[in-house]
Design a protein around this motif. Sequence first.
Motif, PDB file in Angstrom:
ATOM      1  N   HIS A 303       1.073  -1.400   0.512  1.00 32.88           N
ATOM      2  CA  HIS A 303      -0.023  -0.133   0.192  1.00 32.88           C
ATOM      3  C   HIS A 303       0.650   0.916  -0.141  1.00 32.88           C
ATOM      4  O   HIS A 303       1.101   2.506  -0.552  1.00 32.88           O
ATOM      5  CB  HIS A 303      -1.000   0.113   0.965  1.00 32.88           C
ATOM      6  CG  HIS A 303      -1.844   1.375   1.182  1.00 32.88           C
ATOM      7  ND1 HIS A 303      -2.007   1.851   0.327  1.00 32.88           N
ATOM      8  CD2 HIS A 303      -1.532   2.574   2.185  1.00 32.88           C
ATOM      9  CE1 HIS A 303      -3.245   2.129   0.446  1.00 32.88           C
ATOM     10  NE2 HIS A 303      -2.889   3.346   1.327  1.00 32.88           N
ATOM     11  N   GLN A 304       2.104   1.770   0.385  1.00 36.60           N
ATOM     12  CA  GLN A 304       2.454   2.725   0.932  1.00 36.60           C
ATOM     13  C   GLN A 304       3.560   2.606  -0.529  1.00 36.60           C
ATOM     14  O   GLN A 304       3.739   3.749  -0.646  1.00 36.60           O
ATOM     15  CB  GLN A 304       3.451   2.174   1.943  1.00 36.60           C
ATOM     16  CG  GLN A 304       3.146   2.358   3.137  1.00 36.60           C
ATOM     17  CD  GLN A 304       4.456   1.492   4.409  1.00 36.60           C
ATOM     18  OE1 GLN A 304       5.263   1.192   3.609  1.00 36.60           O
ATOM     19  NE2 GLN A 304       3.670   1.545   5.687  1.00 36.60           N
ATOM     20  N   ARG A 307       0.790   4.111  -2.797  1.00 39.86           N
ATOM     21  CA  ARG A 307       0.275   5.033  -2.647  1.00 39.86           C
ATOM     22  C   ARG A 307       1.751   6.763  -2.681  1.00 39.86           C
ATOM     23  O   ARG A 307       1.302   7.230  -3.218  1.00 39.86           O
ATOM     24  CB  ARG A 307      -0.159   5.259  -0.197  1.00 39.86           C
ATOM     25  CG  ARG A 307      -0.542   6.474  -0.297  1.00 39.86           C
ATOM     26  CD  ARG A 307      -0.589   6.989   1.387  1.00 39.86           C
ATOM     27  NE  ARG A 307       1.363   6.876   1.259  1.00 39.86           N
ATOM     28  CZ  ARG A 307       1.575   5.956   3.129  1.00 39.86           C
ATOM     29  NH1 ARG A 307       0.677   5.474   3.687  1.00 39.86           N
ATOM     30  NH2 ARG A 307       2.988   5.896   3.341  1.00 39.86           N
ATOM     31  N   ASP A 308       2.546   6.514  -2.148  1.00 39.61           N
ATOM     32  CA  ASP A 308       3.331   7.005  -2.367  1.00 39.61           C
ATOM     33  C   ASP A 308       4.585   7.199  -3.642  1.00 39.61           C
ATOM     34  O   ASP A 308       5.193   8.475  -4.646  1.00 39.61           O
ATOM     35  CB  ASP A 308       5.077   7.328  -1.214  1.00 39.61           C
ATOM     36  CG  ASP A 308       4.153   7.037  -0.221  1.00 39.61           C
ATOM     37  OD1 ASP A 308       2.963   7.688   0.241  1.00 39.61           O
ATOM     38  OD2 ASP A 308       4.544   6.819   1.337  1.00 39.61           O
ATOM     39  N   GLU A 311       1.451   6.458  -6.735  1.00 39.30           N
ATOM     40  CA  GLU A 311       0.974   7.482  -6.332  1.00 39.30           C
ATOM     41  C   GLU A 311      -0.659   7.080  -7.946  1.00 39.30           C
ATOM     42  O   GLU A 311      -1.158   7.792  -8.388  1.00 39.30           O
ATOM     43  CB  GLU A 311       0.970   8.667  -7.633  1.00 39.30           C
ATOM     44  CG  GLU A 311       2.604   9.114  -6.579  1.00 39.30           C
ATOM     45  CD  GLU A 311       3.261  10.380  -7.549  1.00 39.30           C
ATOM     46  OE1 GLU A 311       2.472  11.354  -6.328  1.00 39.30           O
ATOM     47  OE2 GLU A 311       3.321  10.398  -8.166  1.00 39.30           O
ATOM     48  N   SER A 313      -3.072   5.524  -4.828  1.00 38.13           N
ATOM     49  CA  SER A 313      -4.160   5.606  -3.556  1.00 38.13           C
ATOM     50  C   SER A 313      -4.905   7.005  -4.026  1.00 38.13           C
ATOM     51  O   SER A 313      -5.170   7.798  -4.592  1.00 38.13           O
ATOM     52  CB  SER A 313      -3.443   5.813  -2.323  1.00 38.13           C
ATOM     53  OG  SER A 313      -4.451   5.610  -1.789  1.00 38.13           O
ATOM     54  N   ASP A 318      -6.317   5.807   1.300  1.00 38.29           N
ATOM     55  CA  ASP A 318      -5.745   5.388   2.617  1.00 38.29           C
ATOM     56  C   ASP A 318      -6.323   5.647   3.895  1.00 38.29           C
ATOM     57  O   ASP A 318      -5.794   5.098   5.234  1.00 38.29           O
ATOM     58  CB  ASP A 318      -4.476   7.047   2.485  1.00 38.29           C
ATOM     59  CG  ASP A 318      -4.106   6.805   1.078  1.00 38.29           C
ATOM     60  OD1 ASP A 318      -3.657   6.185   0.583  1.00 38.29           O
ATOM     61  OD2 ASP A 318      -3.468   7.935   0.959  1.00 38.29           O
ATOM     62  N   ARG A 334      -4.498  -2.970   2.587  1.00 39.00           N
ATOM     63  CA  ARG A 334      -4.042  -1.932   1.214  1.00 39.00           C
ATOM     64  C   ARG A 334      -5.290  -1.830   0.390  1.00 39.00           C
ATOM     65  O   ARG A 334      -6.098  -2.797   0.492  1.00 39.00           O
ATOM     66  CB  ARG A 334      -2.762  -2.602  -0.155  1.00 39.00           C
ATOM     67  CG  ARG A 334      -3.560  -4.125   0.188  1.00 39.00           C
ATOM     68  CD  ARG A 334      -1.852  -4.750  -0.983  1.00 39.00           C
ATOM     69  NE  ARG A 334      -2.575  -5.353  -1.916  1.00 39.00           N
ATOM     70  CZ  ARG A 334      -2.916  -5.279  -3.196  1.00 39.00           C
ATOM     71  NH1 ARG A 334      -3.067  -4.393  -3.231  1.00 39.00           N
ATOM     72  NH2 ARG A 334      -2.971  -6.374  -4.094  1.00 39.00           N
TER      73      ARG A 334
END
Length: 388
Positions: A303-304, A307-308, A311, A313, A318, A334
């Motif tokens: 998930h991280q 997300r980061d 990109e 998410s 979140d 996630r």
Amino acid sequence: MNTELEKYIQSTSSYFEEKFGGAPTMVAYAPGRINIIGEHTDYNLGLSMPAAINRWVIVLLRPRTDQKVSVFGQNYHAKMEYTLGQPFTPAESWEKYTYGCITIFGNQYPLKQGFEAVVWGNVPIGSGVSSSAAMEVAIMNALRVAYAPEMDDLTLVKMCQRVEHEYLKVNSGLLDQYASQFSREGKLMILDFNQLRSEYVDADMKDWAWLLADTKVKRELAGSKYSERVQETANALAEVKSKDASVQGFRDLTTEHLALISDPVQQQRIRHLVLENERVLKAAEALSQKNFEELGALLTASHQSLRDDYEVSCPELDFLVDTALQLPYCAGSRMMGGGFGGCTISLVRKDAVHKFNNFLTDEYAREYDIVTEINNYQLVDGAGGYKI
Ligand code: GLA
């Protein structure tokens, strides 16, 4: 056959009889899917770990003797009708999928006569569990049973993928269609998109359950952002290839190659890809050792990264992940699927499922004033079809 599915086939048959008079002669069905880990890896020829779920699209069909094609979209209370060989422009998205499938199939196996059909489904739409792929795969299976029983499964799923590319203009990979066609009951699949091969692993989770929580967020930007990601990773690969002759394709990339990518955003995208593929292999290992804490940690790391680095998410996804991770009986969480909405997948202790549901539902409602829907799906066999 799954008894729930049998029941749906019966009720869809009644609808067919009501609309067309008389019974259908072919049945096909295709399930939606979850994906444990390995996201945005399919069009980059990486790895994923999907499984089909007990939500389906069902297609019932009966050939006609003339050139007319008449399809009822039961969920939409609408009919799509045209004559083979005459110009037709599908308007609604269910019509685009249907018409796209019939046309792509027909280009390969020319249809001499039309048919009547009903399409029905209970795969949640826009939740990231592949309702569109289920529809394509179900329609294609129905056409195969009726007109081309010799067609193999891989050709079938690739034809479905072309529907996405050519009729929906989304350059998606094969994850959804492949999972819908090839899954097996009670199994997860380790799917290698480079080889287009899958290995089945036992999905017995002992004291743990997979829970999906729906953000109920519409994925408006999803199509264009998705195509942007496809382009970004393709550009990054082209740059690395031009600088390092030993790199032939995505699977030759390692984190060492990141320094060869001049655009920092493209570096992030490739970092996600390389590490996500590694996480799939680690997840398979954790699963075989029944190390669920480790499996959960891999989900959270995925998930991280989505997300980061990738990109894809959104704040609602979140929030659901962060809220789930506050709970001691949640091993990991996630976003799942294409992103920008849809649902999360969390690994939760079975004895705490109710507590988890209540906590997530309350917190999400408090923050967004939206009622999430939480599901624990069964893992079922992939698509099929037969003559009645
Ligand atoms: C969507 C696409 C798939 C896949 C996922 C992300 O579901 O249809 O092909 O790329 O997103 O893993």
